[in-house]
Design an enzyme around this catalytic site. Structure first.
Site, mmCIF file in Angstrom:
data_model
loop_
_atom_site.group_PDB
_atom_site.id
_atom_site.type_symbol
_atom_site.label_atom_id
_atom_site.label_comp_id
_atom_site.label_asym_id
_atom_site.label_seq_id
_atom_site.Cartn_x
_atom_site.Cartn_y
_atom_site.Cartn_z
ATOM 1 N N ASP A 40 0.227 -0.934 0.482
ATOM 2 C CA ASP A 40 -0.005 -0.050 0.149
ATOM 3 C C ASP A 40 0.760 1.151 0.063
ATOM 4 O O ASP A 40 1.934 1.057 0.841
ATOM 5 C CB ASP A 40 -0.838 -0.429 1.472
ATOM 6 N N GLN A 62 3.855 0.375 2.608
ATOM 7 C CA GLN A 62 4.122 -0.782 3.325
ATOM 8 C C GLN A 62 5.484 -1.766 2.792
ATOM 9 O O GLN A 62 5.428 -1.658 1.140
ATOM 10 C CB GLN A 62 2.948 -1.385 3.172
ATOM 11 N N ARG A 79 -8.244 -0.356 11.433
ATOM 12 C CA ARG A 79 -6.495 -0.320 11.225
ATOM 13 C C ARG A 79 -6.961 1.497 9.225
ATOM 14 O O ARG A 79 -7.922 1.371 8.821
ATOM 15 C CB ARG A 79 -5.790 -1.159 9.791
ATOM 16 N N ASP A 80 -5.672 1.943 9.107
ATOM 17 C CA ASP A 80 -5.485 2.356 7.766
ATOM 18 C C ASP A 80 -6.287 4.088 7.847
ATOM 19 O O ASP A 80 -6.696 4.189 7.615
ATOM 20 C CB ASP A 80 -6.166 1.743 6.371
ATOM 21 N N GLU A 137 -10.961 -1.894 3.140
ATOM 22 C CA GLU A 137 -9.266 -0.625 3.716
ATOM 23 C C GLU A 137 -9.731 0.049 3.458
ATOM 24 O O GLU A 137 -9.868 0.258 2.439
ATOM 25 C CB GLU A 137 -8.747 -2.082 3.546
#
Length: 483
Positions: free
Chosen positions: A42, A58, A160-161, A219
């Site tokens: 990502d 990432q 997350r994120d 996500e």
């Protein structure tokens, strides 16, 4: 040496051992961003800060596999020349020991601030997730500030994120989430000081109209204004394919709507896939000082035969897309190559018109523009793009790198096909259709010796091609044996 420095040195050493093999791979890109070694996924922290564009990513430096992720870091002044910066984040603390997962960046109080998810697993492999912060005053070295958001009630640890932005006097955050009922959703938080965050509720979820059973996890959410509308960008997991829709393992796309900041309500239209190709996921946007909303995506999809790509044996895996400007035109997001991409051109190799069929030899790092009533285009005997004038269906075909079988991705073009702009880079192609009405992003592992482009039109075509630079990314630093 503390744990952070120890992990950095281990990563630099791993890259130095692998760097010559990686850079000599004929599939390694000329001008796209790829890892110096290991696995990239990502895009993170995508921002222009003090005139410099920063793109974090990432990264698993030790292997072409997923695991306890680092944040790698590229920077650029002009969006074409990039420098690989020192490692930004390592999984070195109790709150991120199993990975510094995805997140975003903001500029505030003369600091570049990163928001990311700390991933933690116990001995029973049970997950915990924390939303964490790191700060920098120089844009190169970062100091962690610890946990700022813990898991609210009603969610699993798949939380997350974080994407953070400012609206009027306050700061806001969206987080990709899974509810206790195991449905995908986007959580919404608010802060007036970037320290204390208040959970405001769920902006949308898998069963909010017009969605129905729309995935078990969402996500990498992003929420921004474009063309007078609010756009929710996200990557849902767990959606079955439906005709020409949702054919990748996981999707990325957007819903156009309206966010009421006071009531924390987001009303929106249906989901639209952002890219029609084989490899595209986890996109993130930023607003630059020219007022452009610019998107970068990961040229990969998790759990989709990624470890069968031929670059794995050379010690690297995956790359980013080119940055693209987003525009909302008649209710559709168009993705347009940035004007700066013209600076990648070195030599014009083709300029032809007046023929219905064209065959030419092109570089493996090329830009190709085709105009006219296009019927078919074949690239390196490996990929074919074909338009059916009756059905209005545009279809991309390639041999699967998993088993060699032909696989397809398609989209509808109600107004026909009149323009293609291709960015070819050794083992990838980004195909911009009708000035950005649709995009096909795909890896393309063609035989090295083949360089043929074939185009056929329903009528006469015009074709222009350029060779593109092979020196757009500088990796000679802490990571490199040449360092």
């Amino acid at each position: 040496m503390n744990r952070n420095e120890e992990l950095k040195q281990q990563a630099y050493s791993a890259v130095k051992k692998q760097s010559s093999t990686v850079r000599l791979d004929p599939y390694f890109p000329a001008y796209h961003l790829a890892p110096p070694a290991g696995l990239l996924n990502d895009p993170n922290g995508w921002i222009q800060w003090k005139g410099i564009y920063h793109l974090f990513f990432q990264w698993m430096p030790f292997d072409t596999a997923h695991g306890a992720k680092f944040w790698g870091h590229f920077s650029s002044e002009n969006l074409t020349d990039w420098t690989l910066e020192p490692i930004a984040l390592t999984p070195s603390d109790w709150f991120d020991k199993n990975g510094c997962y995805s997140g975003s960046a903001i500029g505030s109080d003369d600091k570049l601030t990163l928001f990311y998810t700390g991933n933690v697993k116990n001995e029973q492999n049970q997950r915990e997730s924390y939303q964490c912060v790191a700060e920098s005053t120089d844009g190169r070295t970062f100091e962690k500030k610890g946990v700022k958001v813990e898991l609210p009630e009603g969610f699993t640890a798949h939380f997350r994120d974080p994407k953070v932005w400012q609206h009027k006097d306050n700061w806001y955050m969206v987080i990709g989430a899974q509810t206790k009922e195991e449905t995908g959703s986007v959580a919404f938080l608010e802060s007036n000081d970037l320290e204390k965050w208040t959970y405001r509720g769920i902006l949308s979820h898998a069963n909010q109209e017009p969605f129905h059973d729309f995935g078990y996890m969402w996500e990498c959410p992003d929420l921004f204004e474009l063309g007078g509308k609010d756009i929710l960008l996200f990557s849902p997991q767990g959606i079955a394919s439906d005709g020409i829709q949702y054919n990748n393992e996981y999707q990325s796309g957007y819903a156009i709507g309206k966010l009421n900041y006071d009531s924390a309500q987001f009303t929106h239209e249906d989901f639209v896939e952002l890219d029609r190709g084989f490899e595209f996921y986890a996109p993130q946007t930023t607003l630059d000082d020219k007022g452009r909303r610019i998107l970068v995506g990961w040229m990969g999809v998790p759990d989709q035969n990624e470890f069968k790509q031929p670059t794995v044996k050379e010690g690297w895996l995956h790359q980013m897309t080119l940055p693209r400007e987003l525009k909302l035109i008649d209710g559709t997001i168009f993705q347009i190559p940035l004007e700066e991409m013209k600076e990648l051109r070195t030599t014009q190799t083709i300029k032809e018109s007046g023929k219905q069929q064209h065959t030419a030899s092109i570089s493996r790092a090329s830009e190709v523009q085709v105009d006219g009533k296009i019927q078919k285009l074949t690239l390196f005997d490996n990929m074919t793009l074909q338009f059916n004038e009756q059905s209005k269906l545009l279809t991309l075909e390639r041999p699967s790198y998993a088993d060699g079988q032909t696989e397809r991705r398609s989209c509808l073009l109600p107004n026909g096909l009149y323009s293609l702009q291709l960015f070819i880079d050794h083992s990838s192609v980004e195909i911009f259709v009708n000035q950005g009405e649709a995009v096909f992003t795909s890896r393309m592992f063609a035989d090295e010796g083949v360089s043929t482009l074939f185009a056929e039109g329903y009528e006469e075509l015009q074709i222009t091609a350029w060779t593109l630079r092979n020196d757009a990314v500088n990796m000679k630093n802490e990571y490199s044996a040449e360092g």
